[in-house]
Design an enzyme around this catalytic site. Structure first.
Site, short mmCIF file in Angstrom:
data_model
loop_
_atom_site.label_atom_id
_atom_site.label_comp_id
_atom_site.label_asym_id
_atom_site.label_seq_id
_atom_site.Cartn_x
_atom_site.Cartn_y
_atom_site.Cartn_z
N PRO A 50 4.01 15.24 -2.66
CA PRO A 50 2.76 14.48 -2.77
C PRO A 50 2.79 13.25 -1.87
O PRO A 50 3.71 12.45 -1.94
CB PRO A 50 2.73 14.06 -4.25
CG PRO A 50 4.16 14.05 -4.68
CD PRO A 50 4.88 15.08 -3.85
N ASP A 89 0.47 11.27 -4.93
CA ASP A 89 1.39 10.29 -5.50
C ASP A 89 0.54 9.04 -5.77
O ASP A 89 0.10 8.39 -4.83
CB ASP A 89 2.49 9.98 -4.48
CG ASP A 89 3.74 9.52 -5.15
OD1 ASP A 89 3.66 9.07 -6.31
OD2 ASP A 89 4.81 9.59 -4.52
N TRP A 561 9.65 7.59 -7.56
CA TRP A 561 10.42 8.73 -7.03
C TRP A 561 10.85 9.67 -8.15
O TRP A 561 11.11 10.84 -7.91
CB TRP A 561 11.63 8.25 -6.23
CG TRP A 561 11.20 7.66 -4.92
CD1 TRP A 561 11.06 6.34 -4.63
CD2 TRP A 561 10.80 8.38 -3.76
NE1 TRP A 561 10.61 6.19 -3.35
CE2 TRP A 561 10.44 7.42 -2.79
CE3 TRP A 561 10.71 9.73 -3.44
CZ2 TRP A 561 10.00 7.78 -1.51
CZ3 TRP A 561 10.27 10.08 -2.17
CH2 TRP A 561 9.93 9.11 -1.22
N GLN A 597 12.86 12.15 4.36
CA GLN A 597 12.81 12.68 2.99
C GLN A 597 14.13 13.33 2.58
O GLN A 597 14.34 13.63 1.41
CB GLN A 597 11.68 13.70 2.85
CG GLN A 597 10.29 13.11 3.08
CD GLN A 597 9.83 12.17 1.99
OE1 GLN A 597 10.61 11.77 1.12
NE2 GLN A 597 8.57 11.79 2.02
N TRP A 601 12.75 12.34 -1.06
CA TRP A 601 12.20 13.36 -1.95
C TRP A 601 13.15 14.54 -2.13
O TRP A 601 13.37 14.99 -3.26
CB TRP A 601 10.84 13.85 -1.41
CG TRP A 601 10.12 14.73 -2.37
CD1 TRP A 601 9.87 14.46 -3.69
CD2 TRP A 601 9.58 16.02 -2.11
NE1 TRP A 601 9.19 15.52 -4.25
CE2 TRP A 601 8.99 16.49 -3.32
CE3 TRP A 601 9.52 16.83 -0.97
CZ2 TRP A 601 8.35 17.73 -3.40
CZ3 TRP A 601 8.88 18.06 -1.06
CH2 TRP A 601 8.32 18.50 -2.26
N LYS A 634 7.81 3.06 18.03
CA LYS A 634 7.12 3.53 16.83
C LYS A 634 5.62 3.53 17.04
O LYS A 634 5.08 2.63 17.65
CB LYS A 634 7.44 2.58 15.69
CG LYS A 634 8.15 3.24 14.54
CD LYS A 634 8.44 2.22 13.46
CE LYS A 634 7.48 2.39 12.30
NZ LYS A 634 7.62 3.61 11.54
N LYS A 637 -0.57 1.19 14.79
CA LYS A 637 -2.01 1.05 14.89
C LYS A 637 -2.39 -0.22 15.63
O LYS A 637 -3.26 -0.22 16.48
CB LYS A 637 -2.61 1.02 13.49
CG LYS A 637 -3.56 2.16 13.34
CD LYS A 637 -4.50 1.97 12.21
CE LYS A 637 -5.32 3.24 12.11
NZ LYS A 637 -5.47 3.70 10.77
#
Ligand SMILES: [Zn+2]
Ligand SMILES: [Zn+2]
Length: 1008
Positions: A50, A89, A561, A597, A601, A634, A637
């Site tokens: 999620p 999430d 988590w 992850q 996760w 990286k 924005k």
């Protein structure tokens, strides 16, 4: 047949094509049909991690969405039932921070002032604000997923399953409460877990002033043969001056050698290996091992701390006597610093551990906002820890306790949500005991197939080996409440864990009071009507089973988590519902996320599954790298250093973007600099080429045809070859997809498309244009090759693949077709091999022509070829291809190549060729005719004449040879010329004055 008409000229608008296909999928419910078609088949279990709903989707999500979609589509075509359900999430710091900004408040005090009920309600109301944007992106990406029917971690049913999971872990004795040193955010006022910090964004390189501090040893203490005088100092180094007021001890290594030196009338102790720390001349007085320093006493840098400890009732006289001494510790090294470590019990992991072992006072110096407590002196009281560095340094300098300072570049952890610098803080928290289950975690990892494979024993195993116990509690608001209740009786303090809503109802003394609207006796009772969030859940009291006293819930909430880790069972509200379904759906066949992850996760899900079910949570895992900006930094924005994904999709099509991602090393877990140019290249080299092959096919094949392999008649060598190559490619793609290697699979498809276009179609063009039986057979082969390519391509480029497949076969959708199993027909490896040789011959021939300055238009008499290590004769049909490609009249195979000045030779490892370069008059005349044909073709093109439009040709030239060529050898059929006459008077519609082979010629065309 579909009604979309192929676009026969110009460059297709892929964006529009894709929009049409999206509409077609929606209107005809193709996704639903693909699910219905496989519903009774063996499931292929996929878990979708999620995402937080609090931000907009970016390239990372587009990448993740694509991988998940590619394998979902592939396995569906292979006949598996792939349920794909979206999840959100909803809890945790990301949304809490947004809401704080939204409400223009900051910090816990203000949250509690406006009320936790209101705060949490705003969180709930806003958490799915971006869901629409996500829905749009997911749809445009061509990702097939049940988006509307998503699971949410804030649903009571989901939270109830999380409670159940926690209770299982608790009952196995694997949860404990303790005070531990954790990274702590003073703005969010909560600890941050080690893997949250390990994820990107958290560490920033900063330069700070580090300091060599002088700790003054008490005089007349013995160190081997020497006594300390009143100017003997232990030199210690720290990068966090703000911790110095809270110093509790100094640590040295027992077996490290230390030196006592004298410099400018003062004496310093430091490790022998670290003498380069000293500036200027010094005299060595003595050398001794660290163990000789144990027990030495020194003056605290800041007396206020020691004074305060004396008045603190929780500090025993015993503990006070242990303060400000030198202790031996294993963790001391001489890689940096001085070999003497300053220790502040509360503000370092090792510091706290040692303070506990040596029974030193463990008392906070900062409050929960990271500010010095009231007992600090005026200049520090209420100061934020990071701001105290300068104050402390200045004060120590004034007292003459700084040996020197130096700038120190290190990466410092920051809060991943709010950017505040974190610090290590000894906090009370709840932990899952990872140490006890480590062998099992590592053992079950053996059952997981990792892609790329090195992550299995690498990053994943390593992160488990090094894992500290998992802090599962957070001191926040918008989250699942930690389901522990404690007895209020001081003499009892019994702790209990609640694992379900019904257990809560049974054991509470005031459930109905807190939830008056919940009609629990009614048949239509819906647990979603109960809000298990703070502040309501905190009002629920239980009766103590030990002493009959009242139990209150602990204040903490659950680390989100834990929720994502519980996803395999919590999304199904297991074990309260769907017991059977869960059994079928655990473990997953497939999960895919980006590399960070691995420690997040993937790791937490593995921990929870291991404890609860004694099984790994997934069998196959694909880990992608990170997409960086074009310049390797990286994507950001604010910097605007990457192209808007929407613009890229509009310009080149989603297909091109998907294919680019799937064929890039990012799929091997490497970081990749995003390259718009590469997307454009995929658009040109894959999408457009296939589109053009299909357009050509549709010019000559008007009816839909869904030919199978069995229907093909493979008479022509090129037909035989392309089908063999197709079978080989199809097997390769299947094999690679079964191994989760999208890079190799997609590249194999791209190579096939190139061969199909640049060799097969180009060489077959003339043959297919004829209106005979052979042409029909070949068109059948081409149709088969195109529809099979569309199938292979369907997972990667779902739009173009469907567009072409629907049109060629007349079937409803490529995504409802079965993955072709071409394992039965034999691949004609001989023909593949021969064609490869032929291509080498052509390549050598072309480069010879270039060297000898003989353009391909100029026919040549002969070429002789010798193959090295190949027995037998090549199929004459294949040699004919060489003759056509190289424009020579005769190609023959020879054991011995001819020699002589006419013969130009060239060779590669497998092939030698000799080209007859002699230009006879006959050949020259032919060459001239080809040049003239080219001149006319160019004029036709420039004039906008369409293929097949007949014209009369008029010319004028003083050159006899040109005239002969025009009247005798010129190909009128190829150039659509009706008749040729010499004339100067004619009024031509189009005309040109050309120079051919150095000779002037005027050509005019008249439309008829
Ligand atoms: Zn924070
Ligand atoms: Zn009790």
């Amino acid at each position: 047949m579909v009604d979309q008409k192929p676009q026969q000229s110009g460059i297709p608008n892929f964006n529009k094509l894709e929009q049409n296909i999206l509409k077609f999928w929606d209107e005809n419910k193709i996704f639903e049909k693909s699910l219905d078609k496989t519903r009774d088949k063996e499931p292929y279990i996929f878990y979708d991690g999620p995402p937080f709903a609090t931000g907009l989707p970016h390239y990372g999500h587009i990448l993740g969405s694509t991988v998940k979609d590619v394998f979902g589509r592939y396995q569906t075509m292979k006949g598996r039932y792939v349920r794909r359900r979206w999840g959100w999430d909803c809890h945790g710091l990301p949304i809490e921070n947004i809401v704080e900004q939204h409400l223009k408040i900051s910090g816990k005090k203000q949250i509690e002032e406006i009320g936790i009920d209101r705060f949490n309600k705003v969180c709930r109301d806003n958490v799915l604000n971006f869901a629409n944007e996500w829905g749009k992106t997911v749809r445009r990406m061509g990702r097939w997923v049940e988006f509307e029917n998503s699971y949410k971690t804030m649903d009571t049913s989901y939270m109830e399953s999380v409670w159940w999971g926690i209770k299982q872990i608790w009952e196995k004795g694997l949860i404990y409460e303790d005070r531990k040193v954790l990274l702590y955010c003073s703005r969010c006022e909560t600890p941050i877990s080690n893997f949250e910090v390990a994820m990107d964004n958290s560490y920033r390189d900063i330069t700070e002033e580090s300091v060599y501090v002088k700790f003054k040893l008490l005089p007349r203490q013995r160190i081997v043969n020497d006594l300390t005088n009143d100017k003997t100092y232990a030199l210690a180094w720290t990068t966090t001056p703000w911790t110095l007021p809270g110093n509790t001890s100094l640590n040295v290594g027992a077996d490290i050698n230390y030196i006592l030196v004298e410099q400018n009338g003062e004496r310093y102790i430091l490790a022998k290996d670290r003498l380069n720390v000293l500036e200027g001349e010094y005299e060595t007085i003595a050398e001794f091992p660290g163990r000789s320093l144990a027990g030495l006493q020194y003056e605290p840098l800041y007396p206020f701390f020691a004074e305060y400890l004396k008045t603190n009732p929780e500090v025993s006289p015993e503990q006070l006597s242990h303060l400000h001494r030198v202790y031996l510790a294993d963790f001391v090294t001489t890689t940096d610093g001085t070999g003497i470590v300053h220790n502040a019990a509360m503000y370092g992991e090792e510091d706290y551990q040692l303070a506990r072992e040596k029974d030193l006072p463990r008392v906070d110096m900062l409050d929960h906002k990271g500010q010095y407590l009231d007992y600090a002196p005026e200049n520090l009281k209420g100061v934020f820890f990071k701001d105290a560095d300068k104050i402390v340094l200045k004060e120590l300098r004034d007292k003459g306790l700084v040996y020197r300072t130096e700038n120190y570049l290190h990466s410092y952890p920051h809060c991943y949500r709010c950017g505040t610098p974190l610090f290590y803080n000894a906090l009370p928290a709840w932990f899952v005991n990872i140490q006890k289950i480590k062998p099992k975690l590592l053992g079950l990892n053996e059952n997981i197939n990792w892609y790329p494979e090195y992550l299995k024993r690498g990053r994943f195993a390593k992160s488990m080996e090094q894992a500290p116990d998992w802090n599962i509690s957070r001191n926040r608001y918008w989250a699942t409440a930690l389901p522990f209740w404690k007895c209020a009786e001081a003499s009892c303090r019994h702790t209990t864990c609640v694992g379900s809503v019904s257990e809560l109802m049974e054991r509470s003394v005031n459930f109905q009071e807190v939830y008056p609207a919940a009609d629990v006796r009614s048949n239509s009772f819906n647990i979603e009507s109960i809000d298990l969030h703070k502040p309501y859940i905190d009002q629920v009291k239980l009766k103590c089973e030990k002493c009959g006293g009242e139990m209150t819930r602990v204040n903490e909430v659950v680390d989100c988590w834990v929720e994502s880790a519980s996803m395999p069972f919590a999304e199904l509200h297991y074990p309260f519902e769907n017991r059977e379904l869960f059994q079928q759906r655990f473990p997953a066949d497939f999960v895919a996320e980006y590399i960070a992850q691995t420690r997040a996760w993937f790791y937490v899900m593995h921990v929870v599954s291991t404890i609860l079910f004694d099984k790994q949570p997934f069998n196959n895992v694909v880990t992608t790298g990170t997409i960086l900006a074009e310049d390797g930094s990286k994507m950001s924005k604010s910097k605007g250093n990457f192209p808007d994904p929407w613009l890229v999709m509009e310009k080149y099509g989603v297909d091109a973007l998907r294919f680019y991602l799937m064929s890039s090393p990012v799929m091997n877990a490497d970081d990749v600099d995003f390259s718009e140019k590469s997307v454009q290249e995929v658009n040109r080299k894959v999408s457009l080429i296939l589109y053009n092959v299909w357009s050509f096919y549709r010019m000559y094949q008007k009816a839909a045809s869904d030919a199978k392999y069995e229907d093909l008649k493979l008479d022509h060598v090129l037909d035989k070859w392309i089908v063999s190559l197709l079978i080989k490619t199809q097997r390769e793609v299947t094999k690679q997809m079964d191994n989760y290697n999208t890079v190799r699979a997609s590249r194999a498809i791209a190579e096939f498309i190139t061969e199909l276009s640049t060799w097969y179609v180009r060489r077959s063009r003339e043959r297919m244009k004829r209106d005979d039986e052979a042409a029909k057979q070949s068109l059948l082969v081409l149709g088969f090759a195109i529809s099979e390519t569309a199938k292979m391509l369907a997972p990667f480029m779902p739009f173009l693949a469907d567009y072409i497949y629907k049109d060629v076969t007349g079937n409803e959708s490529v995504h409802l077709s079965d993955w072709t199993d071409l394992s039965a027909p034999a691949v004609d490896t001989a023909i593949l091999e021969d064609m490869a040789l032929v291509k080498e011959v052509v390549e050598l021939g072309l480069s010879l022509r270039k060297e000898k300055n003989l353009k391909v238009r100029q026919p040549l008499a002969g070429l002789q070829v010798k193959f090295i290590g190949k027995k037998g004769e090549l199929d004459p049909e294949i040699l004919k291809i060489v003759a056509e490609e190289l424009n020579v009249y005769q190609v023959s195979q020879a054991d011995e190549l001819p020699k002589g000045e006419n013969w130009a030779v060239k060779d590669s490892l497998r092939v030698k060729i000799a080209l007859d370069t002699l230009l006879t008059d006959e050949l020259k005349a032919e060459g001239l005719a080809r040049d003239l044909e080219r001149l006319v073709q160019d004029l036709r093109k420039k004039s906008g004449l369409t293929v097949g439009e007949l014209v009369d040709l008029y010319y004028n030239t003083a050159d006899e040879k040109v005239e002969d060529a025009l009247l005798g050898r010129f190909d009128r059929k190829k150039t659509f010329v009706n008749q040729i006459s010499k004339s100067l008077e004619v009024e031509a519609d189009f005309e040109t004055q050309g120079v051919v082979d150095g000779k002037a010629v005027w050509v005019g065309l008249v439309k008829i």
